[in-house]
Design a protein around this motif. Structure first.
Motif, short mmCIF file in Angstrom:
data_model
loop_
_atom_site.label_atom_id
_atom_site.label_comp_id
_atom_site.label_asym_id
_atom_site.label_seq_id
_atom_site.Cartn_x
_atom_site.Cartn_y
_atom_site.Cartn_z
N ARG A 83 0.83 -1.21 0.00
CA ARG A 83 0.00 0.00 0.00
C ARG A 83 0.86 1.26 0.00
O ARG A 83 0.55 2.25 -0.67
CB ARG A 83 -0.95 0.00 1.20
N PHE A 98 1.95 1.90 -3.48
CA PHE A 98 0.89 2.54 -4.27
C PHE A 98 0.90 4.05 -4.05
O PHE A 98 0.86 4.85 -4.99
CB PHE A 98 -0.46 1.93 -3.86
N LEU A 99 1.00 4.45 -2.79
CA LEU A 99 1.02 5.88 -2.46
C LEU A 99 2.29 6.55 -2.97
O LEU A 99 2.25 7.63 -3.58
CB LEU A 99 0.91 6.04 -0.94
N ALA A 127 2.48 7.19 -6.76
CA ALA A 127 1.70 8.37 -7.16
C ALA A 127 2.41 9.66 -6.75
O ALA A 127 2.41 10.65 -7.49
CB ALA A 127 0.31 8.31 -6.56
N LEU A 128 3.02 9.63 -5.58
CA LEU A 128 3.76 10.80 -5.10
C LEU A 128 4.92 11.15 -6.04
O LEU A 128 5.06 12.30 -6.46
CB LEU A 128 4.30 10.51 -3.69
N PHE A 161 3.84 12.71 -9.32
CA PHE A 161 3.47 14.12 -9.22
C PHE A 161 4.70 15.01 -9.00
O PHE A 161 4.86 16.04 -9.68
CB PHE A 161 2.45 14.33 -8.10
N TYR A 193 5.94 10.63 3.24
CA TYR A 193 4.75 11.48 3.12
C TYR A 193 3.82 11.31 4.32
O TYR A 193 3.37 12.29 4.91
CB TYR A 193 4.00 11.19 1.82
N GLY A 250 -3.93 12.10 -9.47
CA GLY A 250 -3.53 10.72 -9.23
C GLY A 250 -3.02 10.53 -7.81
O GLY A 250 -3.37 9.55 -7.13
N PHE A 251 -2.23 11.49 -7.36
CA PHE A 251 -1.66 11.38 -6.01
C PHE A 251 -2.72 11.66 -4.94
O PHE A 251 -2.85 10.91 -3.96
CB PHE A 251 -0.47 12.32 -5.87
N ALA A 276 -5.08 8.82 -4.69
CA ALA A 276 -4.39 7.66 -4.09
C ALA A 276 -4.39 7.78 -2.58
O ALA A 276 -4.73 6.83 -1.86
CB ALA A 276 -2.95 7.56 -4.61
N GLU A 277 -4.03 8.95 -2.07
CA GLU A 277 -3.98 9.13 -0.62
C GLU A 277 -5.39 9.00 -0.01
O GLU A 277 -5.58 8.35 1.02
CB GLU A 277 -3.40 10.50 -0.28
N CYS A 321 -6.34 5.42 0.25
CA CYS A 321 -5.58 4.74 1.31
C CYS A 321 -6.21 5.03 2.68
O CYS A 321 -6.33 4.13 3.52
CB CYS A 321 -4.12 5.21 1.32
#
Lengths: 225, 225
Positions: free
Chosen positions: A38, A41-42, A45-46, A49, A123, B48-49, B52-53, B56
């Motif tokens: 998980r 996944f985060l 995406a981070l 960006f 993050y 997207g980010f 995603a967060e 989660c």
């Protein structure tokens, strides 16, 4: 026995407040149910960006297609694995017995996923600005080396310049097919180098985009020769 | 003549400091060289980010595959276009003559791209926390409606439950092929419903992932029937 993750945290420039978060980011799914999937996944995406923004700032003239290609190259699996190796991230991984035995510590996919998960953990622990700084620090050299000369030019221009510098004839672009509805068309175009009889194909929502995609495919073929 | 973008800014909950940024986000490439393509690139990565967060946080038990699927469904073109229509974003667009004539104001792709660009513009104008708030406000209902019951369950489980609730036999999964190197394998698996002789296929880097992909494909086929 894995190395102490606090050394890795120091290298990254972020000492975690929340216990266990960095350890979870370094835990492959083969090692148990509390693992880094998980967080990966985060973190994925981070990174997407943060690198998008960095490229927009660094290349204020580049078009969206160029920015997309540059980003894809920076965040692809083997680029991330190389950065992970620079941090000796493999030394800190927690793997299941099977992965340990078969060299999981050195595998590109496991290293890249864990690095993404580490960014995701930063993050969660410290927020966006901190995570952005950590990502940008680690990518600084790669961003620096990203070719500004090429970055601002589209694939057709780059292909043309490459051929002209070798006194070779210019490529020919041919529309092979046009599919879809009037306002949702897909163009398929070939890019042909007549002198060596090599061709590539590209698709796109306009003739121009399809030509750029075909030129990009040709550039990639040239790079592999 | 387009509507005043300040009304759109009010709806979004962010009044722009920098002049011209929101206008650029609303300018399609057909209208000129200063358009929203780069802002769209940035905004797409931002959404997207942020989503995603949000996923989660909302689904603390969901696995990475489930989170990926939920995000893809939330940020796909027609989902974004629907949100853009809710803002009457089409009224504010600046389009070239050709797009104007052929109804570009109402086209999904143009609306979705412009909405992404608007988010990118908010980020440039006001930073991450503000942009995150604007995105989350706009997605609040869709996130709320995202099905928590299904989200935590993987496709094989959902398919099994769907079949059991109809007293139908369980699906059969068959490995069709295994390709690639030992540590970079691709499994292709079929999912077969014997009672109706319908099958789907899935690929993945493990047998389990390929089975989940095949089950997902079967769920999608069932939903379309």
């Amino acid at each position: 026995m894995s190395a102490d993750p606090r050394r890795l945290a120091q290298l990254l420039g972020h000492l975690f407040d929340r216990g266990g978060l960095l350890e979870q980011a370094l835990t492959h799914r083969s090692a148990g149910p509390v693992n880094n999937e998980r967080l990966e996944f985060l973190g994925d995406a981070l990174i997407g960006f943060v690198i998008a923004e960095a490229l927009c700032l660094r290349f204020p003239q580049a078009d969206e297609g160029t920015l997309s290609r540059l980003r894809a190259s920076l965040v692809k699996r083997d680029s991330l694995a190389r950065l992970a190796r620079g941090l000796k991230l493999g030394d800190y991984l927690r793997l299941g017995a099977g992965e340990l035995r078969t060299g999981g510590h050195a595998r590109d996919s496991i290293l890249a996923d864990a690095l993404e998960a580490v960014f995701g953990a930063v993050y969660i622990d410290a927020g966006f600005e901190k995570a952005r700084t950590v990502v940008l620090n680690l990518f600084a050299n790669r961003l620096e080396q990203t070719d500004a000369a090429h970055a601002g030019k589209d694939p057709k221009t780059r292909l043309q310049e490459w051929l002209q510098s070798r006194k070779r004839p210019l490529p020919e672009y041919l529309v092979l097919s046009i599919g879809g509805d009037q306002h949702d068309q897909t163009f398929t175009v070939s890019c042909l180098l007549n002198d060596v009889d090599v061709s590539t194909r590209g698709e796109g929502t306009s003739r121009r985009r399809a030509e750029q995609a075909a030129a990009q495919a040709m550039l990639e073929r040239i790079e592999h020769v």
